[in-house]
Design a protein around this motif. Structure first.
Motif, short mmCIF file in Angstrom:
data_model
loop_
_atom_site.label_atom_id
_atom_site.label_comp_id
_atom_site.label_asym_id
_atom_site.label_seq_id
_atom_site.Cartn_x
_atom_site.Cartn_y
_atom_site.Cartn_z
N ASP A 84 16.65 4.05 10.03
CA ASP A 84 17.16 3.33 11.20
C ASP A 84 16.82 1.85 11.19
O ASP A 84 17.35 1.09 12.01
CB ASP A 84 16.60 3.97 12.49
CG ASP A 84 17.16 5.37 12.72
OD1 ASP A 84 18.18 5.71 12.10
OD2 ASP A 84 16.55 6.12 13.51
N SER A 92 27.41 -11.67 9.60
CA SER A 92 27.80 -11.66 11.01
C SER A 92 27.14 -10.46 11.70
O SER A 92 26.81 -9.46 11.06
CB SER A 92 29.32 -11.55 11.16
OG SER A 92 29.77 -10.28 10.73
N LYS A 93 26.91 -10.58 12.99
CA LYS A 93 26.24 -9.51 13.73
C LYS A 93 27.05 -8.22 13.69
O LYS A 93 26.50 -7.12 13.73
CB LYS A 93 25.98 -9.96 15.16
CG LYS A 93 24.94 -11.06 15.24
CD LYS A 93 24.66 -11.49 16.66
CE LYS A 93 23.60 -12.60 16.67
NZ LYS A 93 23.32 -13.07 18.05
N LYS A 94 28.38 -8.34 13.59
CA LYS A 94 29.24 -7.16 13.54
C LYS A 94 28.98 -6.32 12.29
O LYS A 94 29.19 -5.11 12.29
CB LYS A 94 30.71 -7.58 13.55
CG LYS A 94 31.18 -8.18 14.87
CD LYS A 94 32.65 -8.55 14.79
CE LYS A 94 33.13 -9.16 16.10
NZ LYS A 94 34.56 -9.55 16.03
N GLU A 95 28.52 -6.98 11.21
CA GLU A 95 28.32 -6.27 9.94
C GLU A 95 27.13 -5.32 9.98
O GLU A 95 26.96 -4.50 9.08
CB GLU A 95 28.15 -7.28 8.80
CG GLU A 95 29.43 -8.04 8.50
CD GLU A 95 29.26 -9.04 7.38
OE1 GLU A 95 29.29 -8.63 6.21
OE2 GLU A 95 29.09 -10.24 7.68
N ASN A 96 26.30 -5.43 11.00
CA ASN A 96 25.16 -4.51 11.13
C ASN A 96 25.34 -3.53 12.29
O ASN A 96 24.41 -2.81 12.64
CB ASN A 96 23.86 -5.30 11.32
CG ASN A 96 23.29 -5.77 10.00
OD1 ASN A 96 23.08 -4.97 9.09
ND2 ASN A 96 23.06 -7.06 9.88
N ASN A 97 26.54 -3.49 12.87
CA ASN A 97 26.80 -2.55 13.96
C ASN A 97 27.32 -1.22 13.42
O ASN A 97 27.91 -1.17 12.36
CB ASN A 97 27.82 -3.14 14.93
CG ASN A 97 27.24 -4.31 15.71
OD1 ASN A 97 26.02 -4.40 15.87
ND2 ASN A 97 28.09 -5.19 16.20
N LEU A 136 18.97 -3.11 7.48
CA LEU A 136 19.91 -4.15 7.90
C LEU A 136 20.41 -4.94 6.70
O LEU A 136 19.67 -5.16 5.74
CB LEU A 136 19.22 -5.13 8.86
CG LEU A 136 18.84 -4.65 10.26
CD1 LEU A 136 18.01 -5.71 10.95
CD2 LEU A 136 20.08 -4.32 11.08
N GLU A 139 14.85 -8.02 12.81
CA GLU A 139 15.82 -8.57 13.76
C GLU A 139 15.84 -10.09 13.68
O GLU A 139 16.90 -10.72 13.80
CB GLU A 139 15.47 -8.12 15.19
CG GLU A 139 15.57 -6.62 15.42
CD GLU A 139 17.00 -6.10 15.32
OE1 GLU A 139 17.93 -6.89 15.54
OE2 GLU A 139 17.17 -4.90 15.02
#
Length: 262
Positions: A96, A257-262, A99, A237
């Motif tokens: 979990d 980009s932050k989306k790539e870790n969602n 990243l 983070e």
């Protein structure tokens, strides 16, 4: 009796001091191609945090195996996902926590004094490439285990060069060892990460290998928390925050980009 009590008291103080000192540092195992930027990241982190960062650089497979053998690290940063999967299977990292933290590109390079020119967009590129190593060799890290070697093999296959030059390949142990070998003029050509090549005064970039055009897996750096460590994921983070990402960008990496870790 009093002397024994004093001795025990001093031992307790010593052990407590060591325990506190251990809590005041983070040991990070870092892929060798991230060594320079990781020092800058550590400096930035330490400006605002009480914990000091200790960096252990090395090739990704070496770092993974060191942790398997008991090397203390709170976090590991690898140059591909394969070795994180290997560590996950062995229960060495927390799933979990994983990243993506940065991306890179591949470039064809030569020693700074080599009279070589290559245009990857030229119709004659394949012929020119093979001609340049007709009396020399090309260096890449070993494609069986080292991430840069794995990416390089994919790129050379996509360029329709692998079968023609396989016997001309010299394998090195890591991205940094490969860069040094090429910079010393031991071979005419080699493949490097863009982030390494642009900061070396001893090599020149001949062509960048666009992963979208030539369809090889783009180099991505992954970070994870080593299992059974008490630290939280705040450092990870922080690595994908704006401040750290700008440092990556300044060192020739492509930001995540932050989306790539969602």
């Amino acid at each position: 009796m009093i002397n024994k009590i004093i001795l025990i008291f001093l031992i307790i103080i010593h052990l407590s001091s060591n325990a506190l000192a251990e809590k005041d540092k983070l040991i990070i195992s870092v892929a060798s191609s991230l060594y320079k930027v990781s020092k800058e990241l550590a400096n930035e982190w330490e400006k605002n945090e009480k914990t000091k960062i200790i960096i252990i650089p090395g090739s990704t497979p070496l770092l993974a195996r060191q942790i398997e053998r008991g090397q203390r690290s709170e976090f590991i940063i690898t140059a591909n996902y394969y070795w994180l999967e290997w560590m996950l299977e062995k229960g060495l990292v927390e799933k979990d926590s994983i990243l993506k933290i940065a991306k890179n590109s591949l470039v064809i390079i030569s020693g700074i004094n080599k009279p070589i020119y290559l245009d990857i967009n030229s119709p004659e590129f394949k012929y020119d490439f093979i001609e340049q190593i007709s009396s020399s060799m090309i260096a890449i890290p070993h494609p069986s285990s080292v991430p840069l070697g794995i990416y390089s093999k994919q790129a050379l296959k996509s360029l329709d060069l692998w079968d023609s030059i396989e016997k001309k390949l010299v394998y090195t142990s890591s991205a940094q060892a490969n860069l040094k070998f090429i910079s010393q003029g031991e071979v005419n050509l080699g493949i490097s990460y863009l982030s390494d090549a642009i900061f070396s005064s001893k090599v020149k970039i001949l062509s960048q290998i666009d992963n979208k055009k030539f369809e090889y897996e783009q180099p991505i750096y992954w970070a994870a928390k080593v299992k059974n460590k008490n630290n939280d994921n705040y450092f990870l983070e922080w690595l994908i925050g704006d401040k750290a990402q700008n440092i990556f960008k300044n060192y020739g990496f492509e930001i995540i980009s932050k989306k790539e870790n969602n």
